[in-house]
Design a protein around this motif. Sequence first.
Motif, PDB file in Angstrom:
ATOM      1  N   ASN A 267       9.841 -38.691   6.304  1.00  0.00           N
ATOM      2  CA  ASN A 267      10.269 -37.336   5.797  1.00  0.00           C
ATOM      3  C   ASN A 267      10.718 -36.548   6.908  1.00  0.00           C
ATOM      4  O   ASN A 267       9.916 -36.655   8.207  1.00  0.00           O
ATOM      5  N   TYR A 268      10.966 -35.446   6.808  1.00  0.00           N
ATOM      6  CA  TYR A 268      11.892 -34.781   7.834  1.00  0.00           C
ATOM      7  C   TYR A 268      11.400 -33.117   7.603  1.00  0.00           C
ATOM      8  O   TYR A 268      11.652 -32.664   6.586  1.00  0.00           O
ATOM      9  N   THR A 269      11.219 -32.660   8.794  1.00  0.00           N
ATOM     10  CA  THR A 269      11.223 -31.045   8.451  1.00  0.00           C
ATOM     11  C   THR A 269      11.594 -30.518   9.953  1.00  0.00           C
ATOM     12  O   THR A 269      11.340 -31.042  10.725  1.00  0.00           O
ATOM     13  N   TRP A 270      11.516 -29.109   9.936  1.00  0.00           N
ATOM     14  CA  TRP A 270      11.735 -28.588  11.355  1.00  0.00           C
ATOM     15  C   TRP A 270      10.499 -27.801  11.630  1.00  0.00           C
ATOM     16  O   TRP A 270       9.670 -27.264  10.800  1.00  0.00           O
ATOM     17  N   PHE A 271      10.085 -27.414  13.059  1.00  0.00           N
ATOM     18  CA  PHE A 271       9.491 -26.840  13.624  1.00  0.00           C
ATOM     19  C   PHE A 271       9.866 -25.265  13.418  1.00  0.00           C
ATOM     20  O   PHE A 271      10.867 -24.894  13.516  1.00  0.00           O
ATOM     21  N   THR A 272       8.747 -24.285  13.252  1.00  0.00           N
ATOM     22  CA  THR A 272       9.002 -22.909  12.924  1.00  0.00           C
ATOM     23  C   THR A 272       8.163 -22.214  13.975  1.00  0.00           C
ATOM     24  O   THR A 272       7.057 -22.606  14.311  1.00  0.00           O
ATOM     25  N   GLN A 273       8.286 -20.850  14.182  1.00  0.00           N
ATOM     26  CA  GLN A 273       7.329 -19.990  14.712  1.00  0.00           C
ATOM     27  C   GLN A 273       7.629 -18.652  14.299  1.00  0.00           C
ATOM     28  O   GLN A 273       8.557 -17.943  14.092  1.00  0.00           O
ATOM     29  N   HIS A 274       6.344 -17.790  14.152  1.00  0.00           N
ATOM     30  CA  HIS A 274       6.309 -16.691  13.799  1.00  0.00           C
ATOM     31  C   HIS A 274       4.834 -16.199  13.902  1.00  0.00           C
ATOM     32  O   HIS A 274       3.729 -16.699  13.773  1.00  0.00           O
ATOM     33  N   ILE A 275       4.721 -14.680  14.169  1.00  0.00           N
ATOM     34  CA  ILE A 275       3.289 -14.376  13.975  1.00  0.00           C
ATOM     35  C   ILE A 275       3.633 -12.855  13.662  1.00  0.00           C
ATOM     36  O   ILE A 275       4.220 -11.943  14.125  1.00  0.00           O
ATOM     37  N   VAL A 276       2.843 -12.353  12.571  1.00  0.00           N
ATOM     38  CA  VAL A 276       2.881 -11.164  12.025  1.00  0.00           C
ATOM     39  C   VAL A 276       1.812 -10.119  12.992  1.00  0.00           C
ATOM     40  O   VAL A 276       0.992 -10.632  13.126  1.00  0.00           O
ATOM     41  N   PRO A 277       2.506  -9.208  13.505  1.00  0.00           N
ATOM     42  CA  PRO A 277       1.261  -8.171  14.150  1.00  0.00           C
ATOM     43  C   PRO A 277       0.540  -7.618  13.358  1.00  0.00           C
ATOM     44  O   PRO A 277       0.581  -7.383  12.075  1.00  0.00           O
ATOM     45  N   ALA A 278      -0.656  -7.104  13.977  1.00  0.00           N
ATOM     46  CA  ALA A 278      -1.526  -6.430  13.012  1.00  0.00           C
ATOM     47  C   ALA A 278      -0.915  -5.006  12.464  1.00  0.00           C
ATOM     48  O   ALA A 278      -0.129  -4.538  12.962  1.00  0.00           O
ATOM     49  N   PRO A 279      -1.387  -4.777  10.966  1.00  0.00           N
ATOM     50  CA  PRO A 279      -2.389  -5.528  10.445  1.00  0.00           C
ATOM     51  C   PRO A 279      -1.563  -6.445   9.493  1.00  0.00           C
ATOM     52  O   PRO A 279      -0.547  -6.341   8.992  1.00  0.00           O
ATOM     53  N   TRP A 280      -2.594  -7.435   9.096  1.00  0.00           N
ATOM     54  CA  TRP A 280      -2.202  -8.475   8.210  1.00  0.00           C
ATOM     55  C   TRP A 280      -2.335  -8.101   6.855  1.00  0.00           C
ATOM     56  O   TRP A 280      -2.164  -8.871   5.815  1.00  0.00           O
ATOM     57  N   ASN A 281      -3.136  -6.823   6.416  1.00  0.00           N
ATOM     58  CA  ASN A 281      -3.137  -6.378   5.023  1.00  0.00           C
ATOM     59  C   ASN A 281      -2.548  -5.302   5.010  1.00  0.00           C
ATOM     60  O   ASN A 281      -2.095  -4.357   5.844  1.00  0.00           O
ATOM     61  N   ARG A 282      -2.412  -4.811   3.604  1.00  0.00           N
ATOM     62  CA  ARG A 282      -1.619  -3.652   3.051  1.00  0.00           C
ATOM     63  C   ARG A 282      -2.446  -3.320   2.031  1.00  0.00           C
ATOM     64  O   ARG A 282      -2.419  -4.070   1.115  1.00  0.00           O
ATOM     65  N   ILE A 288      -2.916 -14.703   5.168  1.00  0.00           N
ATOM     66  CA  ILE A 288      -3.597 -15.336   6.037  1.00  0.00           C
ATOM     67  C   ILE A 288      -2.801 -16.963   6.276  1.00  0.00           C
ATOM     68  O   ILE A 288      -2.127 -17.184   5.595  1.00  0.00           O
ATOM     69  N   GLY A 289      -3.438 -17.762   7.379  1.00  0.00           N
ATOM     70  CA  GLY A 289      -2.755 -19.033   7.527  1.00  0.00           C
ATOM     71  C   GLY A 289      -1.129 -18.885   7.717  1.00  0.00           C
ATOM     72  O   GLY A 289      -0.554 -17.953   8.350  1.00  0.00           O
ATOM     73  N   ASP A 290      -0.345 -20.053   7.190  1.00  0.00           N
ATOM     74  CA  ASP A 290       1.030 -19.636   7.512  1.00  0.00           C
ATOM     75  C   ASP A 290       1.849 -18.851   7.202  1.00  0.00           C
ATOM     76  O   ASP A 290       2.693 -18.244   7.541  1.00  0.00           O
ATOM     77  N   ALA A 291       1.138 -17.918   6.205  1.00  0.00           N
ATOM     78  CA  ALA A 291       1.733 -16.648   5.706  1.00  0.00           C
ATOM     79  C   ALA A 291       1.847 -15.696   7.004  1.00  0.00           C
ATOM     80  O   ALA A 291       2.627 -15.058   7.022  1.00  0.00           O
ATOM     81  N   ALA A 292       0.670 -15.798   7.638  1.00  0.00           N
ATOM     82  CA  ALA A 292       0.762 -14.719   8.655  1.00  0.00           C
ATOM     83  C   ALA A 292       1.145 -15.223  10.190  1.00  0.00           C
ATOM     84  O   ALA A 292       1.682 -14.650  10.927  1.00  0.00           O
ATOM     85  N   HIS A 293       1.215 -16.499  10.272  1.00  0.00           N
ATOM     86  CA  HIS A 293       1.635 -17.293  11.586  1.00  0.00           C
ATOM     87  C   HIS A 293       1.856 -18.530  11.681  1.00  0.00           C
ATOM     88  O   HIS A 293       1.306 -19.463  10.855  1.00  0.00           O
ATOM     89  N   SER A 294       3.002 -19.314  12.203  1.00  0.00           N
ATOM     90  CA  SER A 294       3.237 -20.542  12.201  1.00  0.00           C
ATOM     91  C   SER A 294       3.423 -20.858  13.752  1.00  0.00           C
ATOM     92  O   SER A 294       3.983 -20.190  14.399  1.00  0.00           O
ATOM     93  N   CYS A 295       3.245 -22.057  14.120  1.00  0.00           N
ATOM     94  CA  CYS A 295       3.590 -22.482  15.605  1.00  0.00           C
ATOM     95  C   CYS A 295       3.781 -23.864  15.380  1.00  0.00           C
ATOM     96  O   CYS A 295       3.730 -24.456  14.618  1.00  0.00           O
ATOM     97  N   PRO A 296       5.151 -24.448  16.430  1.00  0.00           N
ATOM     98  CA  PRO A 296       5.210 -25.703  16.397  1.00  0.00           C
ATOM     99  C   PRO A 296       4.195 -26.400  16.704  1.00  0.00           C
ATOM    100  O   PRO A 296       3.143 -25.958  17.527  1.00  0.00           O
ATOM    101  N   GLU A 344       1.350 -18.765  21.560  1.00  0.00           N
ATOM    102  CA  GLU A 344       2.074 -18.322  22.386  1.00  0.00           C
ATOM    103  C   GLU A 344       2.026 -19.833  23.281  1.00  0.00           C
ATOM    104  O   GLU A 344       2.894 -20.349  24.018  1.00  0.00           O
ATOM    105  N   ALA A 345       0.765 -20.545  23.206  1.00  0.00           N
ATOM    106  CA  ALA A 345       0.397 -21.751  24.024  1.00  0.00           C
ATOM    107  C   ALA A 345       1.743 -22.871  23.254  1.00  0.00           C
ATOM    108  O   ALA A 345       2.115 -23.748  24.069  1.00  0.00           O
ATOM    109  N   SER A 346       1.487 -22.847  21.968  1.00  0.00           N
ATOM    110  CA  SER A 346       2.377 -23.915  21.311  1.00  0.00           C
ATOM    111  C   SER A 346       3.757 -23.606  21.548  1.00  0.00           C
ATOM    112  O   SER A 346       4.561 -24.494  21.678  1.00  0.00           O
ATOM    113  N   VAL A 347       4.345 -22.389  21.474  1.00  0.00           N
ATOM    114  CA  VAL A 347       5.680 -21.939  21.593  1.00  0.00           C
ATOM    115  C   VAL A 347       6.099 -22.609  23.131  1.00  0.00           C
ATOM    116  O   VAL A 347       7.078 -23.093  23.187  1.00  0.00           O
TER     117      VAL A 347
END
Length: 377
Positions: A267-282, A288-296, A344-347
């Motif tokens: 199976n195949y997928t792409w690597f992604t990256q993102h991080i939500v700056p604070a705050p993670w709540n409204r 939390i988890g991948d909803a808030a951040h993903s790294c390769p 940052e280290a993963s990216v």
Amino acid sequence: MTAVNKVAIAGSGVAALATAIQLAKAGVEVDVFEAKPEPNVHGSGISLQGNALRVFGALGVWDDIRPAGYTFEGLNLRAPGPGAPIVVELPDVKAGGPDYPAQMGMPRPELARILLDHAQRAGANVRFGAKVTWLVQGDDHVEVFVNDESVGVYDLLVGADGLNSTVRDIIGIDVKPQPTGMGIWRSFVSRPAEVVRTELYYGGPVYIAGYTPTGEDSMYAFLVEKAQDRFGIPDHEATQIMLDESRAYDGPWNSIRADLEGGAQANYTWFTQHIVPAPWNRGHVVVIGDAAHSCPPTIAQGAAQALEDALVLTELLVDRDELDQDLWDAFHARRLPRAQSIFEASVQLGQWQLDGVRDADTGGLIFATAKQMAEPA
Ligand SMILES: Cc1cc2nc3c(=O)[nH]c(=O)nc-3n(C[C@H](O)[C@H](O)[C@H](O)COP(=O)(O)OP(=O)(O)OC[C@H]3O[C@@H](n4cnc5c(N)ncnc54)[C@H](O)[C@@H]3O)c2cc1C
């Protein structure tokens, strides 16, 4: 007293189920809503480092997780080409402290099954085929809508609904995962006896070829390539591409190829990256988890960070009496800097693999990509 009495959770991945286990054990009423119609029974393997294993200890699931995977220490680097010589054996850091192995590989469906079992035994209600589609915030509550119908009012909604989080969108956070430029082929195959830890091959036709043991008889193999539109191609073509790209790699790859030729799926997928700056709540909703951040997965920390999010959040919700700004400040102070540094280290490692690294003074290559290695000196 806990800061919450009734909590809704979107998703049933590691972040969601770890949250559910801890809150349900503390006597909180927990409803987990998962969009998929049923638990995951298919999937590849996952590498879990000591810090993830330490979270399993805190959740009380480690005794079930440990026999379901393959624990090991260290990392071997091999060279592409004939004989696949081991060029370096790297020692490991025990990121979970001395009580946990440095590393563990396990089949993803097994991890999902064990966490689901513990969440349900702790008292969480888990509904499949239940997509969180909307929410309405009040001053001290949130009304949650599943499959477009209200399912009630909660003290908190935890959006643990992964990369393409609906909850993140609804609360107006517009940070989204971005492709890093790398794609990965993965296949679940049998483990040759000589494979006792993760082994990586740098160079050759892809950025990285590797495999990680997941059990006495199993491991997952992967090839990381330049991201391409490989989505929706038939299974036999996918397997053929993985076979073709693997031909430059010798040693245990001969056994992997035999499994692929015997019908192992790729199976195949792409690597992604993102991080939500604070705050993670409204208000009374948090991601939390991948909803808030993903790294390769260059340092295999995505699930570990999702688990740490869940553990820190639930520790605060259980230990405190009020869901107030003080609690959110404490959550962000503990989670943001750590998630940011892992991100940052993963990216950075992924970027080095894509572009190579040059000495700032001499311009000479310190870390060469496969293409750079093939260029004349
Ligand atoms: C190729 C690859 C390899 C990786 N390898 C590793 C590794 O070796 N080690 C590691 O630690 N990490 C690894 N990761 C990262 C890891 O897989 C993720 O970080 C982790 O699974 C995230 O867990 P999660 O619970 O946040 O989200 P997910 O596991 O994505 O769970 C989210 C869940 O929410 C559900 N959902 C979505 N929308 C809704 C909705 N609206 N309502 C209800 N449910 C919804 C989804 O169906 C899904 O079940 C890898 C990632 C990739 C892409």
